[in-house]
Design an enzyme around this catalytic site. Sequence first.
Site, short mmCIF file in Angstrom:
data_model
loop_
_atom_site.label_atom_id
_atom_site.label_comp_id
_atom_site.label_asym_id
_atom_site.label_seq_id
_atom_site.Cartn_x
_atom_site.Cartn_y
_atom_site.Cartn_z
N HIS A 18 -5.75 -21.46 5.92
CA HIS A 18 -5.79 -20.00 5.78
C HIS A 18 -7.20 -19.53 6.10
CE1 HIS A 18 -4.62 -16.27 3.10
NE2 HIS A 18 -5.43 -15.92 4.11
N HIS A 20 -8.84 -16.61 8.84
CA HIS A 20 -8.69 -15.62 9.92
C HIS A 20 -9.90 -15.81 10.81
CE1 HIS A 20 -5.56 -13.38 7.64
NE2 HIS A 20 -6.21 -13.92 6.62
N HIS A 198 1.32 -13.49 4.33
CA HIS A 198 0.53 -13.11 3.16
C HIS A 198 1.47 -12.40 2.18
CE1 HIS A 198 -2.89 -13.96 5.68
NE2 HIS A 198 -3.77 -13.45 4.86
N GLU A 201 -0.97 -11.19 -2.88
CA GLU A 201 -2.44 -11.17 -2.97
C GLU A 201 -2.79 -9.96 -3.83
OE1 GLU A 201 -4.41 -10.29 0.75
OE2 GLU A 201 -6.40 -10.85 0.01
N ASP A 279 -10.25 -18.03 3.96
CA ASP A 279 -9.76 -16.69 4.30
C ASP A 279 -10.65 -16.03 5.38
OD1 ASP A 279 -7.87 -14.71 4.19
OD2 ASP A 279 -8.49 -13.88 2.26
N ASP A 280 -11.73 -15.38 4.95
CA ASP A 280 -12.65 -14.71 5.88
C ASP A 280 -14.07 -15.10 5.47
OD1 ASP A 280 -10.74 -12.73 7.36
OD2 ASP A 280 -10.24 -12.55 5.24
#
Length: 337
Positions: A18, A20, A198, A201, A279-280
């Site tokens: 996961h 991005h 997703h 969340e 994630d980011d």
Amino acid sequence: MTLSLIELVKNMPKAELHIHIEGSLEPELIFALAQRNGVELNYPSIEALRAAYAFTNLQSFLDIYYAGASVLLTEQDFYDMTRAYLERAHADNILHTELFFDPQTHTARGVEFGVVVNGIQRALRDAHAEWGMTGGLIMCFLRHLSEEEAFLTLEQALPYREHILGIGLDSSERGHPPEKFARVFARCKELGFHLVAHAGEEGPPAYIETALDLLQVERIDHGVRCTDDPVLMQRLALQAIPLTVCPLSNIKLCVFETMAQHNILTLLDAGLVVTVNSDDPAYFGGYMNDNLVALVKALPVQRHHARQLARNSFNAAFIDHNLKQKYLAQVDAFFAQ
Ligand code: HPA
Ligand code: ZN
């Protein structure tokens, strides 16, 4: 020699599921690409941009994340961004990585679909040649856009099918339930793509259920809000549905107030197939190992949890049986030391 738990989680072999890729764009690279491409940014300096990374919820992050991605124009830009992430991943002992990308963020600005995929794919190919790292691409539909736009994006993706492992669903969760994309996901399933979304969340546990039942996803991205629904939690454990949990993201986007309050050990101890992911990473304060270290520092993580997280990451990966067995054997050998 016994490693400290921090050294253990850093050194253990692992997969990331996961991430991005546009969220790996560091402010320094954003400014370098803006200059290279003559793109104007609304921030006067790297420091000013970084100072804006004080998020209150998912949307406050997404607004800045989409602005940051506006500097990406050429295939080389996508290569450079992906290469920088893969070097970090390699340093964190990630052996396999599945990258989300958001084609609509780029095609809406006139960047061709092929420019995006070819740049990212070339970096993955180089990482495989140099380090033996494996990986793939998961194309996400932006859920704040329409079903029709998702279908159009799928059409654009078909010539690049061999480079796309799966389909995901990201962006603003609340108000954009999974059922909005039931038909396009059904088509993606017919086409043989792996499916993820997703859910849970910021959105309610009901979105996790509808992602499973109506989109037929194989993994849930985030999913941490499942603890609000004990029956759903049992189902996730029983059906061994992996959750790709992103601890630092959850803190930065105020899903949990502090890391000490994160529910990841509750999930893990309940037998769910939990994985840790970044994630980011450029926006949330760290890459894979930063996430693992943050957990170890805030929660009573044990050695058996670390081993389970490493095993889960490969068990949840979209890789063939033989490669999975090879990676799991590497995890077991590492923990046998
Ligand atoms: N949630 C939803 N959409 C996203 C995220 C996220 O954490 N990161 C990038 N797009
Ligand atoms: Zn995400």
